[in-house]
Scaffold this motif. Structure first.
Motif, PDB file in Angstrom:
ATOM      1  N   ASN A 113       0.847  -1.188   0.000  1.00  7.83           N
ATOM      2  CA  ASN A 113       0.000   0.000   0.000  1.00  7.83           C
ATOM      3  C   ASN A 113       0.892   1.250   0.000  1.00  7.83           C
ATOM      4  N   LEU A 114       0.277   2.403  -0.103  1.00  4.49           N
ATOM      5  CA  LEU A 114       1.022   3.668  -0.229  1.00  4.49           C
ATOM      6  C   LEU A 114       1.992   3.922   0.925  1.00  4.49           C
ATOM      7  N   LEU A 115       1.647   3.469   2.125  1.00  7.05           N
ATOM      8  CA  LEU A 115       2.484   3.739   3.296  1.00  7.05           C
ATOM      9  C   LEU A 115       3.624   2.741   3.461  1.00  7.05           C
ATOM     10  N   LEU A 116       3.527   1.592   2.794  1.00  5.49           N
ATOM     11  CA  LEU A 116       4.527   0.504   2.896  1.00  5.49           C
ATOM     12  C   LEU A 116       4.648  -0.051   4.308  1.00  5.49           C
ATOM     13  N   LEU A 117       3.577   0.026   5.078  1.00  2.00           N
ATOM     14  CA  LEU A 117       3.651  -0.384   6.481  1.00  2.00           C
ATOM     15  C   LEU A 117       2.902  -1.681   6.765  1.00  2.00           C
ATOM     16  N   GLY A 118       2.730  -2.497   5.755  1.00  2.00           N
ATOM     17  CA  GLY A 118       2.041  -3.766   5.933  1.00  2.00           C
ATOM     18  C   GLY A 118       0.548  -3.588   5.800  1.00  2.00           C
ATOM     19  N   VAL A 137       3.402  -0.496  -5.385  1.00  2.00           N
ATOM     20  CA  VAL A 137       2.086   0.023  -5.006  1.00  2.00           C
ATOM     21  C   VAL A 137       1.189   0.058  -6.241  1.00  2.00           C
ATOM     22  N   GLY A 138       0.267  -0.880  -6.293  1.00  2.00           N
ATOM     23  CA  GLY A 138      -0.633  -0.968  -7.426  1.00  2.00           C
ATOM     24  C   GLY A 138      -1.806  -0.016  -7.308  1.00  2.00           C
ATOM     25  N   PRO A 139      -2.509   0.184  -8.415  1.00  2.00           N
ATOM     26  CA  PRO A 139      -3.660   1.088  -8.411  1.00  2.00           C
ATOM     27  C   PRO A 139      -4.908   0.419  -7.852  1.00  2.00           C
ATOM     28  N   ILE A 140      -5.756   1.228  -7.235  1.00  3.42           N
ATOM     29  CA  ILE A 140      -7.128   0.807  -6.970  1.00  3.42           C
ATOM     30  C   ILE A 140      -7.852   0.942  -8.306  1.00  3.42           C
ATOM     31  N   TYR A 141      -8.440  -0.148  -8.779  1.00  4.54           N
ATOM     32  CA  TYR A 141      -9.005  -0.143 -10.127  1.00  4.54           C
ATOM     33  C   TYR A 141     -10.121   0.881 -10.259  1.00  4.54           C
ATOM     34  N   ASN A 142     -10.030   1.697 -11.303  1.00  2.00           N
ATOM     35  CA  ASN A 142     -11.008   2.742 -11.573  1.00  2.00           C
ATOM     36  C   ASN A 142     -11.843   2.313 -12.784  1.00  2.00           C
ATOM     37  N   VAL A 143     -13.084   1.924 -12.556  1.00  2.00           N
ATOM     38  CA  VAL A 143     -13.936   1.460 -13.657  1.00  2.00           C
ATOM     39  C   VAL A 143     -14.228   2.592 -14.643  1.00  2.00           C
ATOM     40  N   ASN A 144     -14.130   3.839 -14.195  1.00  2.00           N
ATOM     41  CA  ASN A 144     -14.385   4.984 -15.076  1.00  2.00           C
ATOM     42  C   ASN A 144     -13.161   5.379 -15.891  1.00  2.00           C
ATOM     43  N   ASP A 145     -11.986   4.896 -15.501  1.00  2.00           N
ATOM     44  CA  ASP A 145     -10.754   5.222 -16.226  1.00  2.00           C
ATOM     45  C   ASP A 145      -9.795   4.031 -16.200  1.00  2.00           C
TER      46      ASP A 145
END
Length: 198
Positions: free
Chosen positions: A52-57, A105-113
């Motif tokens: 995740n973005l924080l890299l803290l598990g 850090v992968g993306p949260i899938y955006n169905v609109n984009d």
């Protein structure tokens, strides 16, 4: 977006509209592999964490990697001050059998984009491969990035992963890596990679 095919007496299969894995040849077979199991057990040079973005598990594979590596991994991750989506950072592996952990850090899938999501996911794989080469690592194992709670369609994510790795292996830096392994833990990921890889 994927569409669904019903296979009688089996399961509903998501099929990527991106099409079959293109431009793969038998030359890739010795250098790109698939493993269905626990990524924390692999004695490779680097494993890639779906962070995740924080890299803290967190949960899923991220939590499993942190638990297996021990508390020193979390201490080192705190010094990295996070990581942007679509990129990666590298740490030591501590109690894991591998040498390094690359946190992508992968993306949260955006169905609109979906195109923006694909760019970010490709960035995860590309930056992880570049980090491996920069640190003289020869073998790297990828978890299925963003296909869990980030809801990236599994078939599309597998296609992006395979295509990005193939492009990298065919580039000038590609010969510096001996082996890239896609690690699947959930059946949905295993099915997607089995359909794509020769």
């Amino acid at each position: 977006m994927p569409y669904s095919i019903y296979v009688p007496n089996r399961y509903i299969l998501n099929v990527s509209t991106l099409g079959p894995f293109q431009n793969a040849t038998s030359l890739h077979n010795d250098r790109i592999g698939l493993f269905h199991g626990d990524i924390t057990t692999l004695s490779v040079d680097a494993i890639v964490n779906a962070a995740n973005l924080l890299l803290l598990g967190g949960g899923g594979v991220d939590g499993a990697i942190h638990r297996a590596a021990g508390p020193k991994l979390l201490r080192e991750c705190r010094t990295l001050h996070g990581c942007p989506t679509g990129s990666a950072k590298i740490t030591n592996a501590y109690d894991l059998p591998c040498k390094k952990v690359i946190h992508a850090v992968g993306p949260i899938y955006n169905v609109n984009d979906p195109a923006d999501s694909e760019i970010a996911l490709r960035g995860c794989y590309r930056s992880s491969l570049e980090l491996a080469v920069r640190h003289n690592l020869k073998t790297i194992a990828f978890s299925a990035i963003s296909t869990g709670v980030y809801r990236y369609p599994t078939a599309d994510a597998a296609h992006v992963a395979c295509d990005t790795v193939r492009e990298f292996m065919d580039s000038n830096d590609g010969p510096k890596l001996d082996k890239v392994i896609f690690v699947t833990f959930e059946e949905k990921d295993a099915r997607s990679y089995n359909l794509l890889l020769p």
